[in-house]
Structure formats: structure tokens, C-alpha cells
Scaffold this active site. Structure first.
Site, PDB file in Angstrom:
ATOM      1  N   ALA A   1      10.298  -0.188   1.266  1.00  0.00           N
ATOM      2  CA  ALA A   1       8.925  -0.610   1.552  1.00  0.00           C
ATOM      3  C   ALA A   1       7.954   0.544   1.309  1.00  0.00           C
ATOM      4  O   ALA A   1       8.312   1.708   1.515  1.00  0.00           O
ATOM      5  CB  ALA A   1       8.816  -1.069   3.007  1.00  0.00           C
ATOM      6  N   ASP A   2       6.742   0.223   0.871  1.00  0.00           N
ATOM      7  CA  ASP A   2       5.688   1.247   0.868  1.00  0.00           C
ATOM      8  C   ASP A   2       4.809   1.003   2.097  1.00  0.00           C
ATOM      9  O   ASP A   2       5.044   0.064   2.862  1.00  0.00           O
ATOM     10  CB  ASP A   2       4.892   1.254  -0.446  1.00  0.00           C
ATOM     11  CG  ASP A   2       4.123  -0.034  -0.690  1.00  0.00           C
ATOM     12  OD1 ASP A   2       3.894  -0.791   0.274  1.00  0.00           O
ATOM     13  OD2 ASP A   2       3.743  -0.277  -1.842  1.00  0.00           O
ATOM     14  N   SER A   3       3.812   1.872   2.291  1.00  0.00           N
ATOM     15  CA  SER A   3       3.051   1.784   3.538  1.00  0.00           C
ATOM     16  C   SER A   3       2.316   0.442   3.667  1.00  0.00           C
ATOM     17  O   SER A   3       2.160  -0.088   4.758  1.00  0.00           O
ATOM     18  CB  SER A   3       2.066   2.953   3.646  1.00  0.00           C
ATOM     19  OG  SER A   3       1.266   3.021   2.498  1.00  0.00           O
TER      20      SER A   3
END
Lengths: 77, 245
Positions: A35-37
Site C-alpha cells: 500500500a502507499d500512503s
């Protein structure tokens, strides 16, 4: 596994497009599940809707792993 | 081209010349529009002129609570907000040395901070929909500066930096964030200029005339359209050649 954990897992699998086996208690959304932010923001939004709860920003920051999410939601619903 | 059927657009400052023209253009392309402004009467008038698919949602953008409530009110009226046009703006011109903290703060609050809050307020729905268009109305003076308008120019330049930063964050979700920077446009704001002032301005515009609100609306319509899906973080200058940047 509890019903809540199943529903959380379903959201994570669908949103991040990862294999179900990878979503373990200690799996970190960012480090282990890719996941990214912004994904983490979207996951929190999805949890809020699924469970009809509000997750404030400071609480959202503490939700790093699948286990964190389940634990928080179990305490909130 | 530029078919917005089924899309819902929130336009702030819709009681003004440019905002009204933007709302009309989006509506003519098939969008449902929520018209926002502080004065209800001109908004009602415009909504009646547009007929179906037009809603009025009043809000004073100097009031933080009203700004927070606006995206929700618009989404309730229309079902969602797919397109946000941050057009509302005020001026409090003064020489830099005479500019009060209040004149500075009011202009930054309405022109920049309220745009930030409205962007934040509509993002959730756009992220879920994997589609969104945000168009922030800047100004040529945000790029060139203008004597007497340090506050206004700072706020308008701030919109550009804010839009680019947000554009980075949400591009992968099908959301674009752009600015349109008008030059001198015939509106109530420029009607107040006298002939001498107008003459001086026109001398600096290669096109030799002021622009119309419809010419700004056309630029906004493009950036709001599906066809502009690959344009993000851009500033489209519409100024008759006054500043070629």
C-alpha cells in the site's frame, strides 16, 4: 476468525489486490501489502463505511497492520 | 466533445460574472450544477434561468464552518460532487506599506484557504468514484504580480502551488487538479475601472480587448471534461497574450 476480521480482510484483499494468505495478523499495509500512503487513507475510509464508524486521524495513524485494523474496529463497533 | 451528462458540479462564486458563465457552460454540456455564493437572489435568478439540473447552495466562504458544510450540502442536493470549480474570490487592494493584517488575512482566507477546505471536502467522494475534476480559478497576477494586490497575487499564486501538490497526490485515482488564470475580463470587478485605467490595461494586451466571462468558462469546461483526463497540475492562462507564460 471473527466476522469482523473476515470483513476487514475482504476489504484489504479487494482494495490492494493481494492474495488472502498474505493478509496475516502482523502484515503491514505499507511494508508487506504494497500500500502507499493514499491507499491507507482509502482503506480507513472503506472501514468507516463498512462498519458505520468514524476513525479519527490520530487513530488512523496507529493502524499499521491488518491486526491493528481488526483490533481497532472490534473496539469501535 | 466535452459531454458532462451525469456529472455533478459545484461552482463557487456563481453569482459573479465568471462563476455564472462557468455554471452556464457546465450546465449546457449536460452537468447538474450547484450554484454557491453569498447572495441568494442572483443565484436563484441564475438557477431559474438554467431550469432543470440547477441547485442553489449559499455559503459565506469567509466562515470556516460554512465552507466545511458546503461540499456536504452540494452532495446532498445533487447526489455527489464530481467537478469542483473554486471560483469565488475577493479583493482588498492596498499599497503594500498600507496593507493591514486584516486585508491580507481576508483575501487569503477566502481566495486560498476556502479553496483548500473545499478541495479536501470533495476528495472523499472523488476518490471512491475514481473520477474527479477540480478547477481552481487563479489570476494572471498570481504569476506576474500587481501593484496594490500583494494579498490577492499571493493567494492566487498559492492556488497554483496547492493545485500542483494535490494533483500529484490524486492523479492515480482519476482526479485532475488544474488552474485557469484569467487576465482582464469584462465583469463587475473591471467595470469599476475608469477609461484611463482601461486604456492603460488594453495597451498591454496583444489581443487589444478584454476577455469575456464565456472565454474563461470555455477553458474551465475543457478542464472539467473527460477529454482533459491527461491534463493535471497545469495552469491554463486565458489573457489575450498579456502574459505568455
Amino acid at each position: 476468525m471473527s466476522d469482523i476480521a473476515d470483513r476487514v480482510k475482504k476489504i484489504v484483499v479487494e482494495h490492494l489486490g493481494v492474495d488472502e494468505e498474505k493478509v496475516t495478523e502482523t502484515a503491514s499495509f505499507i511494508d508487506d501489502l504494497g500500500a502507499d500512503s493514499l491507499d491507507t487513507v482509502e482503506l480507513v475510509m472503506a472501514f468507516e463505511e463498512e462498519f458505520g464508524i468514524e476513525i479519527p486521524d490520530d487513530a488512523a495513524e496507529t493502524i499499521q497492520t491488518f491486526g491493528d485494523a481488526v483490533k481497532f474496529i472490534q473496539g469501535a463497533v | 466533445m466535452f459531454d458532462l451528462t451525469g456529472k455533478n458540479a459545484l461552482v463557487t462564486g456563481a453569482s459573479g460574472g465568471i462563476g455564472g458563465a462557468v455554471a452556464e457552460a457546465l450546465h449546457a454540456a449536460g452537468a447538474t450544477v450547484a450554484l454557491s455564493g453569498t447572495r441568494e437572489a442572483p443565484l436563484r435568478e441564475l438557477a431559474e434561468k438554467l431550469g432543470a439540473r440547477a441547485h442553489v447552495v449559499t455559503a459565506n466562504l469567509a466562515d470556516a464552518a460554512a465552507v466545511e458544510a458546503l461540499p456536504k450540502a452540494a452532495a446532498e442536493a445533487m447526489g455527489s460532487v464530481d467537478i469542483l470549480v473554486n471560483n469565488a474570490g475577493i479583493t482588498r487592494d492596498n499599497l503594500f506599506m498600507r496593507m493591514s493584517d486584516e486585508e491580507w488575512a481576508q483575501v487569503v482566507e477566502v481566495n486560498l484557504t476556502s479553496s483548500f477546505r473545499l478541495c479536501r471536502g470533495v476528495l472523499r467522494g472523488m476518490m471512491k468514484a475514481r473520477w474527479g475534476r477540480i478547477v481552481n480559478i487563479g489570476s494572471v497576477v498570481g504569476a506576474t504580480g500587481n501593484p496594490g494586490q500583494a494579498n490577492y497575487a499571493a493567494a492566487k499564486a498559492g492556488l497554483v502551488g496547492m493545485s500542483k501538490s494535490l494533483a500529484y497526490e490524486v492523479a492515480s485515482r482519476g482526479i485532475t487538479v488544474n488552474c485557469v488564470a484569467p487576465g482582464f475580463i469584462e465583469t463587475a470587478m473591471t467595470d469599476k475601472l475608469n477609461d484611463e485605467q482601461k486604456g492603460r490595461i488594453l495597451a498591454q494586451i496583444p489581443a487589444g480587448r478584454m476577455g469575456s466571462a464565456q472565454e474563461i468558462a470555455g477553458a474551465v469546461l475543457y478542464l472539467a471534461s473527460p477529454e482533459a483526463g491527461y491534463v493535471t497540475g497545469a495552469t491554463l492562462h486565458v489573457n489575450g497574450g498579456m502574459a505568455m507564460i
